[in-house]
Write an enzyme that holds these catalytic residues in place. Structure first.
Site, PDB file in Angstrom:
ATOM      1  N   PRO A 161       3.121  -4.690  -7.802  1.00  0.00           N
ATOM      2  CG  PRO A 161       5.319  -4.291  -8.246  1.00  0.00           C
ATOM      3  CD  PRO A 161       3.996  -3.683  -8.280  1.00  0.00           C
ATOM      4  CD  GLU A 162      -1.259  -8.648  -5.264  1.00  0.00           C
ATOM      5  OE1 GLU A 162      -1.480  -9.572  -4.474  1.00  0.00           O
ATOM      6  OE2 GLU A 162      -2.064  -8.303  -6.137  1.00  0.00           O
TER       7      GLU A 162
END
Length: 273
Positions: free
Chosen positions: A2-3
């Site tokens: 997840p960014e």
DNA sequence: CTGTAATCCTGCGAGC
DNA sequence: TGCTCGCAGGATTACA
């Protein structure tokens, strides 16, 4: 992992469910994450009430009614979700926090690159985040960003992945921002013109904002705090589109390794310079 | 100052 | 059906 957009989505999902609730129990699995959880920390947080749920870069902070603060990173495959206590606990679930409303906050992480740790106080949290991270994309200051890019002989791709330059960008959004700005991932920072830096900054801000609107990109494991998937994967223009036609010019998208990471780009629209 | 490779892990899809 | 190989959203470290 997840960014930024994915972590932001998790935080937005969790915040209304967590704030004001109290931890009534915590079960920690036997497998260690990137930072080991101290057993002595478990009794500290039981009985504490959640005050704020915040995000900085790819980190999540949870402040409590005690001085200590929870610091969470999702790594590559971390899932931080609210679930009903009677729902099946999936495998690779390493933390189960029981809440005062009889639901559970669960941390699942297949590859165990994520972490949950307890810091002594909020000052320690902010000290940590400020050492680890540069500005949020939305808070970038053009002059500083230009200086940071042009002072480095590294590739722009590597610079964007450097969390001290700008916080929260990972492999997907680095590739997407470079495409939007028309910059080849292997361009050296010193060879990026001032105007190109500005285009890159805008590209970063736009792609991040759009991805947040669409709840991030679900490529593999990512799910939001409510368990819902993201939708921005359908709007990606280069990431994961190797050999497909460029949306702008039709040239096949290429993939090369830059700094050990796969980098997707259009050889026609993104010139090395 | 750079880049590269290895490291921490598990799972999945491609290719044979 | 089953095997091996390579690859995966991250971050850090050692080394050339």
């Amino acid at each position: 992992m997840p960014e930024l957009p994915e972590v932001e989505t998790v935080v937005r999902d969790l915040r209304p469910e967590l704030v004001g609730r109290t931890f009534t129990a915590l079960n920690v699995g036997p497998q260690t994450l990137r930072k080991p959880w101290q057993k002595t920390d478990t009794p500290k947080i039981i009985g504490s009430t959640i005050q704020h749920v915040l995000r900085r870069g790819k980190w999540i902070g949870i402040t409590l009614s005690i001085p200590e603060v929870l610091l969470v990173h999702l790594g590559m495959t971390g899932q931080f979700t609210i679930a009903n206590a009677n729902a099946t606990v999936p495998n690779h679930t390493h933390f189960v926090f029981t809440l005062s409303d009889a639901r559970e906050l669960r941390f699942r992480d297949v590859r165990r690159f994520g972490s949950i740790s307890l810091l002594n106080n909020e000052a320690a949290l902010h000290a940590f985040l400020n050492v680890q991270l540069g500005p949020e994309p939305a808070d970038l200051i053009l002059k500083d960003f230009q200086d940071a890019i042009r002072a480095s002989g590294r590739t722009v791709k590597a610079i964007l992945l450097d969390q001290t330059v700008v916080a929260g960008i990972g492999n997907i959004y680095a590739d997407e921002a470079l495409f939007r700005a028309g910059l080849h991932p292997e361009r050296r920072g010193t060879k990026v013109k001032l105007a190109e830096c500005e285009q890159l900054m805008r590209a970063i801000q736009e792609v991040i904002a759009e991805a947040i609107e669409r709840r991030g990109s679900t490529i593999r494991d990512y799910i939001g705090g409510s368990g819902l998937r993201g939708g921005f994967q359908h709007a990606l223009m280069v990431y994961g589109r190797t050999s497909e036609a460029c949306v702008r010019c039709g040239t096949p998208i290429r993939m090369v390794r830059v700094g050990g990471r796969s980098s997707h780009f259009c050889p026609q629209c993104q010139k090395p310079g």
